[in-house]
Design a protein around this motif. Structure first.
Motif, PDB file in Angstrom:
ATOM      1  N   THR A   2     -37.318  54.163 -23.403  1.00 35.60           N
ATOM      2  CA  THR A   2     -35.882  54.072 -23.105  1.00 35.60           C
ATOM      3  C   THR A   2     -35.647  53.291 -21.823  1.00 35.60           C
ATOM      4  OG1 THR A   2     -35.469  56.169 -24.206  1.00 35.60           O
ATOM      5  CG2 THR A   2     -33.787  55.412 -22.661  1.00 35.60           C
ATOM      6  N   TYR A   4     -37.743  51.190 -20.257  1.00 38.23           N
ATOM      7  CA  TYR A   4     -38.226  49.805 -20.379  1.00 38.23           C
ATOM      8  C   TYR A   4     -37.254  48.956 -21.205  1.00 38.23           C
ATOM      9  CZ  TYR A   4     -41.253  45.827 -21.129  1.00 38.23           C
ATOM     10  OH  TYR A   4     -41.755  44.552 -21.159  1.00 38.23           O
ATOM     11  N   MET A   5     -36.923  49.421 -22.392  1.00 40.79           N
ATOM     12  CA  MET A   5     -36.042  48.652 -23.268  1.00 40.79           C
ATOM     13  C   MET A   5     -34.640  48.512 -22.676  1.00 40.79           C
ATOM     14  SD  MET A   5     -37.957  47.724 -25.759  1.00 40.79           S
ATOM     15  CE  MET A   5     -36.871  47.198 -27.058  1.00 40.79           C
ATOM     16  N   PHE A   8     -35.169  46.012 -19.410  1.00 41.10           N
ATOM     17  CA  PHE A   8     -35.597  44.640 -19.671  1.00 41.10           C
ATOM     18  C   PHE A   8     -34.886  43.984 -20.854  1.00 41.10           C
ATOM     19  CE2 PHE A   8     -39.214  46.164 -17.127  1.00 41.10           C
ATOM     20  CZ  PHE A   8     -39.186  45.182 -16.140  1.00 41.10           C
ATOM     21  N   GLU A   9     -34.660  44.719 -21.923  1.00 45.40           N
ATOM     22  CA  GLU A   9     -34.052  44.112 -23.105  1.00 45.40           C
ATOM     23  C   GLU A   9     -32.523  44.059 -23.031  1.00 45.40           C
ATOM     24  OE1 GLU A   9     -35.724  42.594 -25.608  1.00 45.40           O
ATOM     25  OE2 GLU A   9     -37.523  42.981 -24.416  1.00 45.40           O
ATOM     26  N   LEU A  10     -31.899  45.100 -22.503  1.00 42.84           N
ATOM     27  CA  LEU A  10     -30.443  45.124 -22.447  1.00 42.84           C
ATOM     28  C   LEU A  10     -29.888  44.537 -21.152  1.00 42.84           C
ATOM     29  CD1 LEU A  10     -29.774  48.607 -24.096  1.00 42.84           C
ATOM     30  CD2 LEU A  10     -29.679  46.343 -25.155  1.00 42.84           C
ATOM     31  N   CYS A  11     -30.473  44.892 -20.026  1.00 37.14           N
ATOM     32  CA  CYS A  11     -29.971  44.389 -18.733  1.00 37.14           C
ATOM     33  C   CYS A  11     -30.400  42.948 -18.461  1.00 37.14           C
ATOM     34  CB  CYS A  11     -30.466  45.273 -17.595  1.00 37.14           C
ATOM     35  SG  CYS A  11     -29.802  46.940 -17.619  1.00 37.14           S
ATOM     36  N   LYS A  12     -31.553  42.569 -18.980  1.00 42.55           N
ATOM     37  CA  LYS A  12     -32.094  41.219 -18.759  1.00 42.55           C
ATOM     38  C   LYS A  12     -32.036  40.843 -17.276  1.00 42.55           C
ATOM     39  CE  LYS A  12     -31.137  39.650 -23.419  1.00 42.55           C
ATOM     40  NZ  LYS A  12     -32.334  40.145 -23.983  1.00 42.55           N
ATOM     41  N   TYR A  35     -39.227  49.887 -12.179  1.00 42.25           N
ATOM     42  CA  TYR A  35     -39.279  48.582 -12.845  1.00 42.25           C
ATOM     43  C   TYR A  35     -38.481  47.541 -12.059  1.00 42.25           C
ATOM     44  CZ  TYR A  35     -41.038  50.848 -17.139  1.00 42.25           C
ATOM     45  OH  TYR A  35     -41.776  51.541 -18.070  1.00 42.25           O
ATOM     46  N   ARG A  96     -24.069  43.648 -15.764  1.00 36.76           N
ATOM     47  CA  ARG A  96     -24.414  44.351 -16.989  1.00 36.76           C
ATOM     48  C   ARG A  96     -24.488  45.846 -16.749  1.00 36.76           C
ATOM     49  NH1 ARG A  96     -26.623  40.429 -14.781  1.00 36.76           N
ATOM     50  NH2 ARG A  96     -28.809  40.781 -15.101  1.00 36.76           N
ATOM     51  N   CYS A 100     -26.918  55.266 -20.463  1.00 38.97           N
ATOM     52  CA  CYS A 100     -28.050  56.011 -21.007  1.00 38.97           C
ATOM     53  C   CYS A 100     -27.747  57.506 -21.086  1.00 38.97           C
ATOM     54  CB  CYS A 100     -29.274  55.757 -20.134  1.00 38.97           C
ATOM     55  SG  CYS A 100     -30.762  56.552 -20.717  1.00 38.97           S
TER      56      CYS A 100
END
Length: 114
Positions: A2, A4-5, A8-12, A35, A96, A100
């Protein structure tokens, strides 16, 4: 996954961006903070750059401006409620937000359904 994704994937994230993590003391929030710090972002103690207890701050908007005078690029929200609105008011354009959790809603007994 949760943390990590979500980060990195949503916030970029981009190196040097200002990241605010609410409830960074929890398992997901603390990982997101780590992170962000490892990635080269400015992150709000516990090895982060700064921290405050949102429950003890009477003027949360002023507190955010004190720690994020250049405003916030990424908000990883684990609290919701009033804190979400305050952070959105203090974000940079094209910032962004990843929602969560909403712990402020879980712990307020007045908001629980009977």
């Amino acid at each position: 996954m949760t943390a990590y994704m979500g980060f990195f994937e949503l916030c970029k994230p981009k190196m040097g961006e200002k990241v605010f993590v609410s409830a960074a003391c929890g398992s997901i929030g603390s990982l997101v903070g780590q992170y962000a710090k490892l990635f080269g972002c400015y992150i709000d103690k516990l090895g982060f750059d700064d921290a405050f207890n949102y429950k003890e701050e009477t003027h949360q908007s002023s507190t955010l401006r004190r720690y994020f005078h250049e405003r916030i690029d990424i908000y990883f929200d684990n609290v919701g409620g009033k804190m979400l609105k305050v952070v959105i008011d203090n974000m940079n354009i094209f910032g962004r937000v990843v929602v969560c959790g909403a712990t402020s809603e879980y712990t307020d007994i007045r908001k629980r359904a009977h």
